[in-house]
Design an enzyme around this catalytic site. Sequence first.
Site, PDB file in Angstrom:
ATOM      1  N   GLY A  46      56.753 -74.434 -25.290  1.00  0.00           N
ATOM      2  CA  GLY A  46      55.938 -73.598 -26.161  1.00  0.00           C
ATOM      3  C   GLY A  46      56.014 -72.157 -25.712  1.00  0.00           C
ATOM      4  O   GLY A  46      56.308 -71.874 -24.540  1.00  0.00           O
ATOM      5  N   GLN A  51      53.438 -63.403 -24.916  1.00  0.00           N
ATOM      6  CA  GLN A  51      54.293 -63.606 -23.743  1.00  0.00           C
ATOM      7  C   GLN A  51      55.589 -62.818 -23.826  1.00  0.00           C
ATOM      8  O   GLN A  51      56.258 -62.619 -22.809  1.00  0.00           O
ATOM      9  CB  GLN A  51      54.623 -65.098 -23.569  1.00  0.00           C
ATOM     10  N   CYS A  89      53.165 -72.893 -17.226  1.00  0.00           N
ATOM     11  CA  CYS A  89      53.328 -71.803 -18.201  1.00  0.00           C
ATOM     12  C   CYS A  89      54.522 -70.950 -17.806  1.00  0.00           C
ATOM     13  O   CYS A  89      54.695 -70.654 -16.626  1.00  0.00           O
ATOM     14  CB  CYS A  89      52.051 -70.951 -18.214  1.00  0.00           C
ATOM     15  N   LEU A  90      55.319 -70.556 -18.793  1.00  0.00           N
ATOM     16  CA  LEU A  90      56.482 -69.714 -18.505  1.00  0.00           C
ATOM     17  C   LEU A  90      56.062 -68.365 -17.925  1.00  0.00           C
ATOM     18  O   LEU A  90      56.861 -67.708 -17.267  1.00  0.00           O
ATOM     19  CB  LEU A  90      57.313 -69.504 -19.774  1.00  0.00           C
ATOM     20  N   HIS A 131      47.195 -74.806 -25.343  1.00  0.00           N
ATOM     21  CA  HIS A 131      47.681 -73.812 -24.371  1.00  0.00           C
ATOM     22  C   HIS A 131      48.215 -72.567 -25.075  1.00  0.00           C
ATOM     23  O   HIS A 131      47.862 -71.441 -24.711  1.00  0.00           O
ATOM     24  CB  HIS A 131      48.777 -74.487 -23.527  1.00  0.00           C
ATOM     25  N   GLU A 132      49.057 -72.784 -26.092  1.00  0.00           N
ATOM     26  CA  GLU A 132      49.687 -71.639 -26.767  1.00  0.00           C
ATOM     27  C   GLU A 132      48.663 -70.847 -27.590  1.00  0.00           C
ATOM     28  O   GLU A 132      48.714 -69.616 -27.629  1.00  0.00           O
ATOM     29  CB  GLU A 132      50.845 -72.096 -27.660  1.00  0.00           C
ATOM     30  N   HIS A 135      46.753 -68.489 -25.510  1.00  0.00           N
ATOM     31  CA  HIS A 135      47.483 -67.244 -25.200  1.00  0.00           C
ATOM     32  C   HIS A 135      47.124 -66.137 -26.202  1.00  0.00           C
ATOM     33  O   HIS A 135      47.106 -64.958 -25.847  1.00  0.00           O
ATOM     34  CB  HIS A 135      48.994 -67.467 -25.277  1.00  0.00           C
TER      35      HIS A 135
HETATM   36 NI    NI Z   1      51.834 -70.413 -21.398  1.00  0.00          NI
END
Ligand code: NI
Length: 155
Positions: A46, A51, A89-90, A131-132, A135
Site C-alpha cells: 500500500g 508518502q 510502513c515504507l 493504515h493507508e 496516512h
Molecule cells: Ni505506511
Amino acid sequence: MAKLNILKDGDPTLRKVCRPVEAVTPRICTLLDDMIETMRAANGCGLAAPQVGVLRRIVVVECEEGKVIELINPRIIARAGKQEEAEGCLSVPGRWGLTDRPRHVTVRAMDRDGNEFEVSGSDLLARCFCHEIDHLDGILFTDKVVRMLDPSEVE
Ligand code: NI
C-alpha cells in the site's frame, strides 16, 4: 510512469492532513500510475499520496498480486471485529509493530473515472486500508502500535 521518492518518518509532510480530490484530472491519473509503480518497486502492499509528497487524499493498495485498488477520497464506512498483527510502513523502514485494527472494513471511495464505489476487505486487506487511510490524516502506524517488534520476531 515514474518511480517516486518515498518520504521517511521525520519528514513533516507525513504529518499533514491531506485535501480531498475535487476532480480526477489527467495529473491525478498520472499520480496513481506513478504511485503503483513506486509501491511495487518498494515491495509494498500500500502507498498513500503524502508518502510521495502529495497532500491529496489518494491511496493505492495491492495486497494480492495484480489486484490493485485505487482509492480517491476514501473513508471507512463500516468496521467489525478485531485483529492484532504485525504492521510495517515504507516510510518507517525496518521497523515492525503489532497494531490493533478491525478485522473487516468497508471503504467508500471514488475511482479514476470519478465514480463512487465501495470495497470491503478482511485481515491483511483491512489492515492495509486502515493504515493507508490513516496516512491521509498524518497518522503513522507507530502512533497506534500496541508493541514494537524485534526484527527477529518478524519473518
Ligand atoms: Ni505506511
